[in-house]
Design an enzyme around this catalytic site. Sequence first.
Site, PDB file in Angstrom:
ATOM      1  CB  SER A  23      -0.934  -0.007   1.215  1.00  0.00           C
ATOM      2  OG  SER A  23      -0.204  -0.200   2.405  1.00  0.00           O
ATOM      3  CB  THR A 155     -41.138  25.451  -9.020  1.00  0.00           C
ATOM      4  OG1 THR A 155     -42.299  25.906  -9.721  1.00  0.00           O
ATOM      5  CG2 THR A 155     -40.890  26.370  -7.827  1.00  0.00           C
ATOM      6  CG  HIS A 156     -42.445  21.863 -11.581  1.00  0.00           C
ATOM      7  ND1 HIS A 156     -42.676  20.561 -11.195  1.00  0.00           N
ATOM      8  CD2 HIS A 156     -43.103  22.639 -10.677  1.00  0.00           C
ATOM      9  CE1 HIS A 156     -43.454  20.540 -10.126  1.00  0.00           C
ATOM     10  NE2 HIS A 156     -43.714  21.796  -9.782  1.00  0.00           N
ATOM     11  CB  SER A 277     -15.532  24.459 -29.927  1.00  0.00           C
ATOM     12  OG  SER A 277     -15.544  23.696 -31.102  1.00  0.00           O
ATOM     13  CE  LYS A 283     -20.408  25.233 -27.979  1.00  0.00           C
ATOM     14  NZ  LYS A 283     -20.169  23.867 -28.399  1.00  0.00           N
ATOM     15  CG  ASN A 285     -17.672  24.684 -25.034  1.00  0.00           C
ATOM     16  OD1 ASN A 285     -18.760  25.109 -25.415  1.00  0.00           O
ATOM     17  ND2 ASN A 285     -16.833  24.037 -25.828  1.00  0.00           N
ATOM     18  CD  GLU A 290     -19.757  21.264 -20.026  1.00  0.00           C
ATOM     19  OE1 GLU A 290     -20.209  20.372 -20.753  1.00  0.00           O
ATOM     20  OE2 GLU A 290     -19.018  22.167 -20.448  1.00  0.00           O
ATOM     21  CD  GLN A 322      -3.021  -2.364   2.040  1.00  0.00           C
ATOM     22  OE1 GLN A 322      -2.286  -2.601   2.987  1.00  0.00           O
ATOM     23  NE2 GLN A 322      -2.827  -2.900   0.855  1.00  0.00           N
ATOM     24  CE  LYS A 325      -4.216   2.762   4.339  1.00  0.00           C
ATOM     25  NZ  LYS A 325      -5.203   2.107   5.220  1.00  0.00           N
TER      26      LYS A 325
HETATM   27  N1  ARG Z   1      -1.226  -1.267   5.115  1.00  0.00           N
HETATM   28  C1  ARG Z   1      -2.139  -1.728   6.096  1.00  0.00           C
HETATM   29  C2  ARG Z   1      -3.468  -0.968   5.952  1.00  0.00           C
HETATM   30  O1  ARG Z   1      -3.485  -0.015   5.261  1.00  0.00           O
HETATM   31  C3  ARG Z   1      -1.585  -1.491   7.458  1.00  0.00           C
HETATM   32  C4  ARG Z   1      -2.081  -2.399   8.509  1.00  0.00           C
HETATM   33  C5  ARG Z   1      -1.581  -3.757   8.302  1.00  0.00           C
HETATM   34  N2  ARG Z   1      -1.881  -4.592   9.389  1.00  0.00           N
HETATM   35  C6  ARG Z   1      -1.690  -5.899   9.308  1.00  0.00           C
HETATM   36  N3  ARG Z   1      -1.971  -6.589  10.344  1.00  0.00           N
HETATM   37  N4  ARG Z   1      -1.279  -6.486   8.211  1.00  0.00           N
HETATM   38  O2  ARG Z   1      -4.478  -1.348   6.478  1.00  0.00           O
END
Ligand code: ARG
Length: 459
Positions: A23, A155-156, A277, A283, A285, A290, A322, A325
């Site tokens: 990670s 409205t609408h 454009s 144009k 835009n 958007e 994990q 994140k």
């Molecule tokens: N990289 C892991 C996470 O984001 C950290 C925790 C890992 N814990 C473990 N017991 N392997 O969740």
Amino acid sequence: MAKMWAGRTDGLTDAVADGFNSSISFDSRMYRQDITGSMAHAAMLAKTGIITDEEARQLTEGLQGILDDIDSGALDFDMKAEDIHMFVEEVLTARIGDVGKKLHTARSRNDQVALDLRLCLKDFITELRAEVKKLISALAGKAAENTETIMPGYTHMQRAQPVSFAQHLLAYTAMFLRDCERLGDCLKRTDVSPIGCCALAGTGYTTDSFFEAAKLGMSSVCFNSMDGVSDRDFVVELISDISLIMMHMSRLSEELVLWSSWEFRFVELSDSYTTGSSIMPQKKNPDMAELIRGKTGRVYGDLMGTLTMLKGLPLAYNKDMQEDKEAVFAACDTVKACRDVMIPMIETMKVGADSKRRAAGEGFINATDLADYLTGKGLPFRTAYKISGSVVAACIAAGQTLETLPLETYRGFSELIDEGVYEAVNLDLCMSRRSSYGGTSVLATREQIETVKKELEKI
Ligand code: ARG
């Protein structure tokens, strides 16, 4: 190379599995929080006598060196590391020797990662709240310039009643103020320290979680170790709060797209926030608006992904977590990118007051006022409503408006109508009449601007 946790197994995992498991590519952004957390941990270990003051000093100095080197670019993340926690610990041990191996006493990556993420999101929430405040100020500033700019309220998507542009913009300040409040609420629940929960069951060492939490500026400590390591409610709450902010920005963007069309011409976005454009020379835009609207979908995806990832997890930590994140960081990055263009786009847009007034004059948005006028003459509202509707139909047939229809034609619908009807249907007066609390009159909108200012001071 064998893993730091080699022992039960040889730690020689397959290279593809390593890449899959790692990670560090996304949790390296928590390096500062990880190192700060470890410094507090070292201090706690020394305070409770688990390590000596000298060992704590070595650990802290080593950690500070790593922090400085990452900051300065002298130390690169090793993308082969399993995660940021392992990376820091490995570098620390390589630099200061065996004492580095003491840092992880009375701690697990399970409470460590939960702590890092909470610290990281606390900072993000605080920053996002300040930016949402800026957006509110930008909207209130535009509103202050437009308390008398009349436009049709819809409205609408049908022209309904006259409102000021200020009134319309102030509706968005109300939404974003609620967003700030929600972020503040989310901050409270994020600001709880899980460190000390260890793997899942707490620890047999005589630790001091409260000391460690206080050192990190956390307001309280998770009261159950199993919850502490498996709770990701604060992640869901934040993505949900961000989803609402995105939804509000998306609705505003939709209006900006409509308003800047040639059909409306209610606003003109600055050249800096529009594109041309490649083929159509005329144009201009509204790409930024958007894209804000378009990116909202991703954030909803981040929310759904996280909720779904969590829903089947037994207690306590599971590696599925994990995945939290990438989702929360993506939501944070998206809302940050969007607000960074939304604020100046609002500040720099020009208001098409003439087009707004023209549109206000063409949609019979004063028909309710005509009905109210007749009610004032003693008719029951339903009867007045019916007459007013018939007058509108006659105007449409004759190519007239309520302002231009001759008095004798009016009187054909009701003998009660006199010269006063023209005052009743005067658009500016229709607007200024709506002076109820939260209404669209100039005074009522000024009061709203004051309310917004006061609310902003409180946040
Ligand atoms: N990289 C892991 C996470 O984001 C950290 C925790 C890992 N814990 C473990 N017991 N392997 O969740």
